[in-house]
Design a protein around this motif. Structure first.
Motif, PDB file in Angstrom:
ATOM      1  N   ALA A 168      32.825   3.660  25.315  1.00  0.00           N
ATOM      2  CA  ALA A 168      32.993   4.127  23.858  1.00  0.00           C
ATOM      3  C   ALA A 168      32.019   3.745  22.882  1.00  0.00           C
ATOM      4  O   ALA A 168      31.343   4.318  21.810  1.00  0.00           O
ATOM      5  CB  ALA A 168      34.300   3.621  23.361  1.00  0.00           C
ATOM      6  N   GLY A 169      31.569   2.277  23.044  1.00  0.00           N
ATOM      7  CA  GLY A 169      30.389   1.812  22.310  1.00  0.00           C
ATOM      8  C   GLY A 169      29.316   2.536  22.201  1.00  0.00           C
ATOM      9  O   GLY A 169      28.449   2.829  21.375  1.00  0.00           O
ATOM     10  N   LEU A 170      28.676   2.820  23.724  1.00  0.00           N
ATOM     11  CA  LEU A 170      27.704   3.524  23.670  1.00  0.00           C
ATOM     12  C   LEU A 170      27.555   5.112  23.165  1.00  0.00           C
ATOM     13  O   LEU A 170      26.452   5.358  22.402  1.00  0.00           O
ATOM     14  CB  LEU A 170      27.256   3.709  25.299  1.00  0.00           C
ATOM     15  CG  LEU A 170      26.159   4.396  25.754  1.00  0.00           C
ATOM     16  CD1 LEU A 170      24.743   3.732  25.080  1.00  0.00           C
ATOM     17  CD2 LEU A 170      25.855   4.516  27.246  1.00  0.00           C
ATOM     18  N   VAL A 171      28.670   5.808  23.421  1.00  0.00           N
ATOM     19  CA  VAL A 171      28.819   7.004  22.919  1.00  0.00           C
ATOM     20  C   VAL A 171      28.756   6.834  21.140  1.00  0.00           C
ATOM     21  O   VAL A 171      28.077   7.609  20.502  1.00  0.00           O
ATOM     22  CB  VAL A 171      30.136   7.659  23.231  1.00  0.00           C
ATOM     23  CG1 VAL A 171      30.451   8.815  22.398  1.00  0.00           C
ATOM     24  CG2 VAL A 171      29.974   8.017  24.621  1.00  0.00           C
ATOM     25  N   THR A 172      29.496   5.739  20.679  1.00  0.00           N
ATOM     26  CA  THR A 172      29.238   5.745  19.399  1.00  0.00           C
ATOM     27  C   THR A 172      27.872   5.481  18.660  1.00  0.00           C
ATOM     28  O   THR A 172      27.349   5.802  17.830  1.00  0.00           O
ATOM     29  CB  THR A 172      30.196   4.642  18.861  1.00  0.00           C
ATOM     30  OG1 THR A 172      31.645   5.050  19.343  1.00  0.00           O
ATOM     31  CG2 THR A 172      30.239   4.412  17.375  1.00  0.00           C
ATOM     32  N   PHE A 173      27.093   4.433  19.537  1.00  0.00           N
ATOM     33  CA  PHE A 173      25.890   4.284  19.097  1.00  0.00           C
ATOM     34  C   PHE A 173      25.022   5.481  19.201  1.00  0.00           C
ATOM     35  O   PHE A 173      24.272   5.733  18.147  1.00  0.00           O
ATOM     36  CB  PHE A 173      25.308   3.337  20.256  1.00  0.00           C
ATOM     37  CG  PHE A 173      23.664   2.767  19.850  1.00  0.00           C
ATOM     38  CD1 PHE A 173      23.837   1.779  19.049  1.00  0.00           C
ATOM     39  CD2 PHE A 173      22.905   3.242  20.537  1.00  0.00           C
ATOM     40  CE1 PHE A 173      22.282   1.249  18.640  1.00  0.00           C
ATOM     41  CE2 PHE A 173      21.675   2.907  20.367  1.00  0.00           C
ATOM     42  CZ  PHE A 173      21.138   2.002  19.376  1.00  0.00           C
ATOM     43  N   VAL A 174      25.197   6.380  20.159  1.00  0.00           N
ATOM     44  CA  VAL A 174      24.267   7.658  20.131  1.00  0.00           C
ATOM     45  C   VAL A 174      24.870   8.373  18.989  1.00  0.00           C
ATOM     46  O   VAL A 174      23.812   9.224  18.336  1.00  0.00           O
ATOM     47  CB  VAL A 174      24.493   8.351  21.572  1.00  0.00           C
ATOM     48  CG1 VAL A 174      23.951   9.628  21.591  1.00  0.00           C
ATOM     49  CG2 VAL A 174      23.994   7.645  22.674  1.00  0.00           C
ATOM     50  N   LEU A 175      26.025   8.607  18.844  1.00  0.00           N
ATOM     51  CA  LEU A 175      26.356   9.661  17.638  1.00  0.00           C
ATOM     52  C   LEU A 175      25.987   8.975  16.276  1.00  0.00           C
ATOM     53  O   LEU A 175      25.633   9.998  15.377  1.00  0.00           O
ATOM     54  CB  LEU A 175      27.944   9.723  17.614  1.00  0.00           C
ATOM     55  CG  LEU A 175      28.464  10.230  18.807  1.00  0.00           C
ATOM     56  CD1 LEU A 175      30.238  10.191  18.883  1.00  0.00           C
ATOM     57  CD2 LEU A 175      28.097  11.979  18.699  1.00  0.00           C
ATOM     58  N   VAL A 176      26.013   7.693  16.053  1.00  0.00           N
ATOM     59  CA  VAL A 176      25.565   7.152  14.783  1.00  0.00           C
ATOM     60  C   VAL A 176      24.115   7.266  14.599  1.00  0.00           C
ATOM     61  O   VAL A 176      23.651   7.737  13.404  1.00  0.00           O
ATOM     62  CB  VAL A 176      25.707   5.624  14.849  1.00  0.00           C
ATOM     63  CG1 VAL A 176      25.091   5.025  13.577  1.00  0.00           C
ATOM     64  CG2 VAL A 176      27.180   5.509  14.506  1.00  0.00           C
TER      65      VAL A 176
END
Length: 132
Positions: A114-122
């Protein structure tokens, strides 16, 4: 995409709160008898503080449309992600992930993904903010 980012970020935060709860319920700082530990308190507490501060900047970006806030959120998240990666590698190296682990592997993986997906989305959202 900004709202989807806030949702994935919130999910990562909820799983992170669960992991922090498990750490505190398992003794937290009291359980760390040695002065040098794989997960020092500074590392454990600075990761969520930075992530929450960056999330606040992200919410402010969503409310105001400020590009600067999007990039500040990305910067804070980047440092929080780096600290999270350090904690993850130290946790793996400590051998506390097998058998009677302190943290469930599923929760750790969910938090990291979830953190990695959030990082990419940000990153994608902040980058697209340059075009308007």
């Amino acid at each position: 995409m900004g709202l989807a980012t806030a949702v994935t970020w919130s999910f990562a935060a909820l799983v992170g709160i669960y992991l922090l709860y498990l750490w505190l319920a398992g003794g937290g700082l009291r359980r760390q008898t040695a002065k040098v530990t794989p997960l020092p308190a500074t590392l454990i507490f600075s990761h969520p503080v930075l992530a929450v501060a960056a999330l606040a900047c992200w919410i402010a970006h969503l409310l105001t449309g400020s590009r600067a806030l999007a990039w500040v959120a990305f910067g804070g998240l980047a440092v929080a992600a780096l600290l999270g990666f350090v904690m993850f590698t130290r946790w793996l190296g400590s051998g506390r992930h097998g058998g009677r682990a302190r943290f469930p592997m599923v929760a750790v993986i969910l938090h990291g993904v979830a953190g990695l997906v959030t990082f990419v989305l940000v990153l994608l959202t902040a980058s697209s903010a340059l075009s308007y």
